[in-house]
Design a protein around this motif. Structure first.
Motif, PDB file in Angstrom:
ATOM      1  N   UNK A 142       0.813  -1.207   0.000  1.00 36.21           N
ATOM      2  CA  UNK A 142       0.000   0.000   0.000  1.00 36.21           C
ATOM      3  C   UNK A 142       0.845   1.255   0.000  1.00 36.21           C
ATOM      4  N   UNK A 143       2.153   1.089  -0.123  1.00 34.39           N
ATOM      5  CA  UNK A 143       3.060   2.236  -0.102  1.00 34.39           C
ATOM      6  C   UNK A 143       3.512   2.521   1.316  1.00 34.39           C
ATOM      7  N   UNK A 144       4.080   3.679   1.488  1.00 30.13           N
ATOM      8  CA  UNK A 144       4.523   4.096   2.819  1.00 30.13           C
ATOM      9  C   UNK A 144       5.660   3.248   3.360  1.00 30.13           C
ATOM     10  N   UNK A 145       5.563   2.928   4.635  1.00 27.88           N
ATOM     11  CA  UNK A 145       6.609   2.204   5.349  1.00 27.88           C
ATOM     12  C   UNK A 145       6.815   0.796   4.776  1.00 27.88           C
ATOM     13  N   UNK A 146       5.774   0.213   4.174  1.00 26.59           N
ATOM     14  CA  UNK A 146       5.902  -1.134   3.595  1.00 26.59           C
ATOM     15  C   UNK A 146       7.038  -1.200   2.574  1.00 26.59           C
ATOM     16  N   UNK A 147       7.154  -0.180   1.754  1.00 25.03           N
ATOM     17  CA  UNK A 147       8.196  -0.161   0.711  1.00 25.03           C
ATOM     18  C   UNK A 147       9.574  -0.109   1.356  1.00 25.03           C
ATOM     19  N   UNK A 148       9.716   0.721   2.368  1.00 21.57           N
ATOM     20  CA  UNK A 148      11.005   0.835   3.058  1.00 21.57           C
ATOM     21  C   UNK A 148      11.340  -0.490   3.744  1.00 21.57           C
ATOM     22  N   UNK A 149      10.347  -1.135   4.345  1.00 23.81           N
ATOM     23  CA  UNK A 149      10.574  -2.428   5.001  1.00 23.81           C
ATOM     24  C   UNK A 149      10.984  -3.496   3.988  1.00 23.81           C
ATOM     25  N   UNK A 150      10.344  -3.519   2.840  1.00 31.62           N
ATOM     26  CA  UNK A 150      10.705  -4.492   1.792  1.00 31.62           C
ATOM     27  C   UNK A 150      12.131  -4.235   1.297  1.00 31.62           C
ATOM     28  N   UNK A 151      12.468  -2.978   1.112  1.00 32.26           N
ATOM     29  CA  UNK A 151      13.821  -2.632   0.665  1.00 32.26           C
ATOM     30  C   UNK A 151      14.856  -3.049   1.714  1.00 32.26           C
ATOM     31  N   UNK A 152      14.571  -2.762   2.984  1.00 33.06           N
ATOM     32  CA  UNK A 152      15.495  -3.122   4.067  1.00 33.06           C
ATOM     33  C   UNK A 152      15.666  -4.636   4.153  1.00 33.06           C
ATOM     34  N   UNK A 153      14.567  -5.380   3.995  1.00 31.21           N
ATOM     35  CA  UNK A 153      14.642  -6.839   4.047  1.00 31.21           C
ATOM     36  C   UNK A 153      15.497  -7.386   2.912  1.00 31.21           C
ATOM     37  N   UNK A 154      15.467  -6.703   1.782  1.00 35.73           N
ATOM     38  CA  UNK A 154      16.254  -7.156   0.625  1.00 35.73           C
ATOM     39  C   UNK A 154      17.729  -6.759   0.754  1.00 35.73           C
ATOM     40  N   UNK A 155      18.005  -5.591   1.305  1.00 33.06           N
ATOM     41  CA  UNK A 155      19.360  -5.049   1.298  1.00 33.06           C
ATOM     42  C   UNK A 155      20.161  -5.285   2.576  1.00 33.06           C
ATOM     43  N   UNK A 156      19.506  -5.357   3.704  1.00 34.56           N
ATOM     44  CA  UNK A 156      20.217  -5.484   4.974  1.00 34.56           C
ATOM     45  C   UNK A 156      20.242  -6.936   5.420  1.00 34.56           C
ATOM     46  N   UNK A 157      21.337  -7.345   5.975  1.00 31.86           N
ATOM     47  CA  UNK A 157      21.598  -8.740   6.280  1.00 31.86           C
ATOM     48  C   UNK A 157      20.576  -9.370   7.242  1.00 31.86           C
ATOM     49  N   UNK A 158      20.365  -8.795   8.381  1.00 37.44           N
ATOM     50  CA  UNK A 158      19.495  -9.389   9.393  1.00 37.44           C
ATOM     51  C   UNK A 158      18.121  -8.734   9.478  1.00 37.44           C
ATOM     52  N   UNK A 159      17.730  -8.040   8.446  1.00 34.21           N
ATOM     53  CA  UNK A 159      16.447  -7.347   8.465  1.00 34.21           C
ATOM     54  C   UNK A 159      15.358  -8.245   7.854  1.00 34.21           C
ATOM     55  N   UNK A 160      14.149  -8.066   8.338  1.00 34.14           N
ATOM     56  CA  UNK A 160      12.990  -8.715   7.745  1.00 34.14           C
ATOM     57  C   UNK A 160      11.841  -7.712   7.799  1.00 34.14           C
ATOM     58  N   UNK A 161      10.822  -7.956   7.013  1.00 34.83           N
ATOM     59  CA  UNK A 161       9.683  -7.042   7.008  1.00 34.83           C
ATOM     60  C   UNK A 161       9.030  -7.016   8.380  1.00 34.83           C
ATOM     61  N   UNK A 162       8.990  -8.148   9.063  1.00 31.02           N
ATOM     62  CA  UNK A 162       8.414  -8.226  10.401  1.00 31.02           C
ATOM     63  C   UNK A 162       9.153  -7.412  11.444  1.00 31.02           C
ATOM     64  N   UNK A 163      10.484  -7.309  11.296  1.00 30.75           N
ATOM     65  CA  UNK A 163      11.279  -6.532  12.247  1.00 30.75           C
ATOM     66  C   UNK A 163      11.117  -5.069  11.983  1.00 30.75           C
TER      67      UNK A 163
END
Length: 163
Positions: A142-163
């Motif tokens: 839906x946009x917003x923080x979801x996009x940033x969370x998806x990007x972080x999950x893809x780019x950062x080692x220990x990140x996930x959308x849930x975190x």
């Protein structure tokens, strides 16, 4: 034959994203916003900016925060396109566009349907959560923080959308 199957799947996902966006907007505008409750993330930021703008200029009964939400999402759509891929970008464009449209079109009630804050939060939260759930099941955002969370999950080692 494969092309027809892909098209059918895309249309099903687009329908889920649009339906989820409508459910989200109904939860916000019918249960939460009439009690002057704010959301978190991009929609909450759009609500705060809109409140500030409405104190500066008279917009009448026009619901401005859907438009503000879409404007907030423009840089995030670039992030989705360049970092997360074309398919995710298209689904996010549909999701954020539909949420912006429905938040603008679904009237915000001046008198709440439910006066009790706890009941309104529960009903609105279930509607909004189910709407976002449908959008995520369809592989969109839906946009917003979801996009940033998806990007972080893809780019950062220990990140996930849930975190």
């Amino acid at each position: 034959m494969k092309e027809k199957s892909r098209s059918k799947i895309f249309m099903k996902n687009a329908g889920l994203i649009i339906g989820g966006s409508l459910l989200y907007a109904l939860g916000m505008n019918l249960f939460l916003t009439p009690l002057h409750l704010f959301s978190g993330g991009g929609v909450g930021l759009a609500q705060l900016i809109t409140l500030f703008l409405e104190n500066l200029i008279d917009v009448g009964s026009f619901n401005l925060y859907g438009i503000v939400y879409m404007l907030i999402n423009i840089p995030l759509l670039f992030l989705a396109y360049f970092q997360l891929g074309y398919k995710f970008f298209i689904k996010t464009l549909i999701g954020s566009g539909a949420i912006s449209l429905f938040i603008t079109l679904v009237p915000t009630l001046s008198v709440p349907i439910v006066d009790d804050y706890l009941t309104a939060v529960l009903i609105g939260g279930i509607a909004c959560g189910a709407g976002v759930g449908l959008i995520l099941i369809a592989g969109g955002s839906g946009g917003g923080i979801d996009v940033i969370a998806m990007w972080a999950a893809k780019k950062l080692r220990n990140a996930s959308v849930g975190k």
